[in-house]
Design an enzyme around this catalytic site. Structure first.
Site, PDB file in Angstrom:
ATOM      1  N   PRO A  24      69.832  26.755  36.177  1.00  0.00           N
ATOM      2  CA  PRO A  24      69.751  25.870  37.341  1.00  0.00           C
ATOM      3  C   PRO A  24      68.686  26.250  38.364  1.00  0.00           C
ATOM      4  CG  PRO A  24      71.523  27.407  37.620  1.00  0.00           C
ATOM      5  CD  PRO A  24      70.937  27.709  36.282  1.00  0.00           C
ATOM      6  N   ASP A  47      59.874  20.749  32.580  1.00  0.00           N
ATOM      7  CA  ASP A  47      60.433  19.735  33.472  1.00  0.00           C
ATOM      8  C   ASP A  47      60.310  20.152  34.929  1.00  0.00           C
ATOM      9  OD1 ASP A  47      61.320  17.954  31.639  1.00  0.00           O
ATOM     10  OD2 ASP A  47      63.384  18.672  31.612  1.00  0.00           O
ATOM     11  N   LYS A  69      60.025  14.513  35.531  1.00  0.00           N
ATOM     12  CA  LYS A  69      60.230  13.142  36.000  1.00  0.00           C
ATOM     13  C   LYS A  69      61.225  13.153  37.132  1.00  0.00           C
ATOM     14  CE  LYS A  69      63.314  12.852  32.168  1.00  0.00           C
ATOM     15  NZ  LYS A  69      63.392  12.670  30.770  1.00  0.00           N
ATOM     16  N   GLY A 100      65.705  22.252  32.533  1.00  0.00           N
ATOM     17  CA  GLY A 100      66.643  22.755  33.536  1.00  0.00           C
ATOM     18  C   GLY A 100      68.051  22.804  32.956  1.00  0.00           C
ATOM     19  N   GLY A 101      68.823  23.800  33.365  1.00  0.00           N
ATOM     20  CA  GLY A 101      70.223  23.875  32.935  1.00  0.00           C
ATOM     21  C   GLY A 101      70.353  24.118  31.443  1.00  0.00           C
ATOM     22  N   ASP A 102      71.188  23.331  30.799  1.00  0.00           N
ATOM     23  CA  ASP A 102      71.411  23.428  29.355  1.00  0.00           C
ATOM     24  C   ASP A 102      70.769  22.210  28.685  1.00  0.00           C
ATOM     25  OD1 ASP A 102      73.476  24.765  27.196  1.00  0.00           O
ATOM     26  OD2 ASP A 102      73.145  22.633  26.842  1.00  0.00           O
ATOM     27  N   THR A 130      74.490  25.648  32.650  1.00  0.00           N
ATOM     28  CA  THR A 130      74.411  24.294  33.166  1.00  0.00           C
ATOM     29  C   THR A 130      74.733  24.272  34.668  1.00  0.00           C
ATOM     30  OG1 THR A 130      75.046  22.019  32.719  1.00  0.00           O
ATOM     31  CG2 THR A 130      76.807  23.651  32.599  1.00  0.00           C
ATOM     32  N   ALA A 131      74.274  23.207  35.342  1.00  0.00           N
ATOM     33  CA  ALA A 131      74.458  23.123  36.796  1.00  0.00           C
ATOM     34  C   ALA A 131      75.936  23.208  37.180  1.00  0.00           C
ATOM     35  CB  ALA A 131      73.844  21.827  37.325  1.00  0.00           C
ATOM     36  N   MET A 183      73.505  13.844  38.722  1.00  0.00           N
ATOM     37  CA  MET A 183      72.664  12.690  39.097  1.00  0.00           C
ATOM     38  C   MET A 183      73.448  11.642  39.893  1.00  0.00           C
ATOM     39  SD  MET A 183      70.802  12.296  35.395  1.00  0.00           S
ATOM     40  CE  MET A 183      72.274  12.703  34.461  1.00  0.00           C
ATOM     41  N   GLY A 212      71.425  24.060  43.968  1.00  0.00           N
ATOM     42  CA  GLY A 212      72.322  25.190  43.786  1.00  0.00           C
ATOM     43  C   GLY A 212      71.640  26.367  43.114  1.00  0.00           C
TER      44      GLY A 212
HETATM   45  N1  SAH Z   1      70.445  19.810  31.784  1.00  0.00           N
HETATM   46  C1  SAH Z   1      70.766  19.993  33.174  1.00  0.00           C
HETATM   47  C2  SAH Z   1      71.104  18.696  33.855  1.00  0.00           C
HETATM   48  C3  SAH Z   1      69.926  17.733  33.960  1.00  0.00           C
HETATM   49  S1  SAH Z   1      70.354  16.232  34.759  1.00  0.00           S
HETATM   50  C4  SAH Z   1      71.932  20.989  33.287  1.00  0.00           C
HETATM   51  O1  SAH Z   1      72.538  21.337  32.274  1.00  0.00           O
HETATM   52  O2  SAH Z   1      72.212  21.439  34.404  1.00  0.00           O
HETATM   53  C5  SAH Z   1      69.789  16.554  36.393  1.00  0.00           C
HETATM   54  C6  SAH Z   1      70.959  16.732  37.330  1.00  0.00           C
HETATM   55  O3  SAH Z   1      71.547  18.017  37.151  1.00  0.00           O
HETATM   56  C7  SAH Z   1      70.603  16.683  38.799  1.00  0.00           C
HETATM   57  O4  SAH Z   1      70.495  15.356  39.279  1.00  0.00           O
HETATM   58  C8  SAH Z   1      71.785  17.412  39.424  1.00  0.00           C
HETATM   59  O5  SAH Z   1      72.915  16.582  39.489  1.00  0.00           O
HETATM   60  C9  SAH Z   1      72.059  18.488  38.387  1.00  0.00           C
HETATM   61  N2  SAH Z   1      71.373  19.749  38.707  1.00  0.00           N
HETATM   62  C10 SAH Z   1      70.528  20.431  37.943  1.00  0.00           C
HETATM   63  N3  SAH Z   1      70.117  21.575  38.541  1.00  0.00           N
HETATM   64  C11 SAH Z   1      70.751  21.605  39.736  1.00  0.00           C
HETATM   65  C12 SAH Z   1      70.764  22.527  40.832  1.00  0.00           C
HETATM   66  N4  SAH Z   1      70.034  23.662  40.819  1.00  0.00           N
HETATM   67  N5  SAH Z   1      71.549  22.241  41.894  1.00  0.00           N
HETATM   68  C13 SAH Z   1      72.288  21.124  41.939  1.00  0.00           C
HETATM   69  N6  SAH Z   1      72.307  20.213  40.935  1.00  0.00           N
HETATM   70  C14 SAH Z   1      71.557  20.449  39.843  1.00  0.00           C
END
Ligand code: SAH
Length: 266
Positions: A24, A47, A69, A100-102, A130-131, A183, A212
């Protein structure tokens, strides 16, 4: 038939793709496995949500292709991203697709992996934090908690192309279920209205965590009745995660000063 590779101890060969979850934002949340793949990248396709500190871990001679994007402002269409990673692999490079995230949680990693495999390119899937779990931990909110929440639903708040948010609202009414919206900031008012209609009470706790795990993390807490106003007041913008349910209150009576995440941020 080609299948995705379980990256556990697998070598990263030229001509292969690795879909790497970068977590994240806080580089401390990168896995060792992700680091291993990142350090071998010949090219990184990345990304908007991948933090600068993580980009800095790429080898100095690694080529970088930005395909980030914003919502409603798709810089590179998904189909084109799918093609780019395969084209790069066909050039016999080790292609790291940094997300980002997973990659498999609202990351369209499944689409990219299917495209790679259909093109005859091997694809490693490297999970990331993941977030939901990361932001929850940094905000001091357990996603499940005995006798408070027995289920946790990760759900998208991103509108369909016709502007509607067509979700199974009645399936979200159980008070002992935590709901995590990805989102969802822009559609927060619809989410709140629909949950009220699904019989979630006005005093259901809600937390929003913006950026976060980064130094710019912002946390706003309220209830279904006042959260829309609070979010406007605090000017909360994406990327933001929304957590809804009684778990949000878990630590309200506890001394947060003794939680590790706060100590670490002092
Ligand atoms: N693959 C990512 C999610 C991508 S969709 C994952 O697993 O986390 C993008 C959404 O993820 C953002 O709109 C938000 O809702 C959330 N997100 C991702 N990183 C974040 C962060 N650092 N803080 C808060 N929300 C986050």
């Amino acid at each position: 038939m080609l299948e995705p590779l379980n990256p556990h101890k697998q070598p990263f060969q030229p001509g292969e793709i690795a879909l790497v979850g970068a977590g994240p934002g806080d580089p401390d949340l990168l896995t060792l496995q992700a680091f291993r793949f990142i350090s071998q990248a010949d090219v990184a396709v990345y990304d908007r949500l991948v933090s600068e500190e993580i980009m800095a871990l790429l080898p100095t001679d690694c080529e970088k292709i930005y395909v980030g994007k914003k919502q409603a402002d798709h810089k590179v269409p998904q189909e084109r991203i799918n093609e780019i990673i395969v084209e790069q692999a066909h050039l016999n490079k080790r292609v790291v697709r940094l997300k980002g995230g997973d990659p498999f949680v609202f990351g369209r990693g499944g689409e990219e992996a299917l495209h790679a495999l259909a093109s005859g390119v091997s694809c490693h899937i490297v999970p990331g934090m993941t977030a939901a779990s990361s932001c929850a931990a940094y905000a001091g909110i357990p996603l499940t908690h005995r006798q408070v929440s027995r289920a946790c639903t990760l759900i998208t708040g991103h509108v369909q192309s016709d502007g509607s948010l067509d979700l199974p609202w009645s399936a979200l009414k159980d008070k002992q279920q935590t709901i995590v919206f990805y989102m969802g900031v822009k559609t927060l008012s619809i989410i709140v209205e629909q949950l009220k209609q699904a019989e979630r009470s006005d005093d259901t706790p809600v937390a929003l965590i913006q950026r976060g795990t980064t130094p710019n993390q912002k946390l706003v807490k309220g209830t279904l009745s006042n959260i829309v106003d609070l979010v406007a007041k605090h000017n909360i913008k994406p990327p933001t995660l929304i957590i809804i349910g009684d778990v949000v209150k878990t630590f309200e009576q506890a001394s947060l000063a003794n939680l590790g995440y706060l100590a670490a941020n002092k």
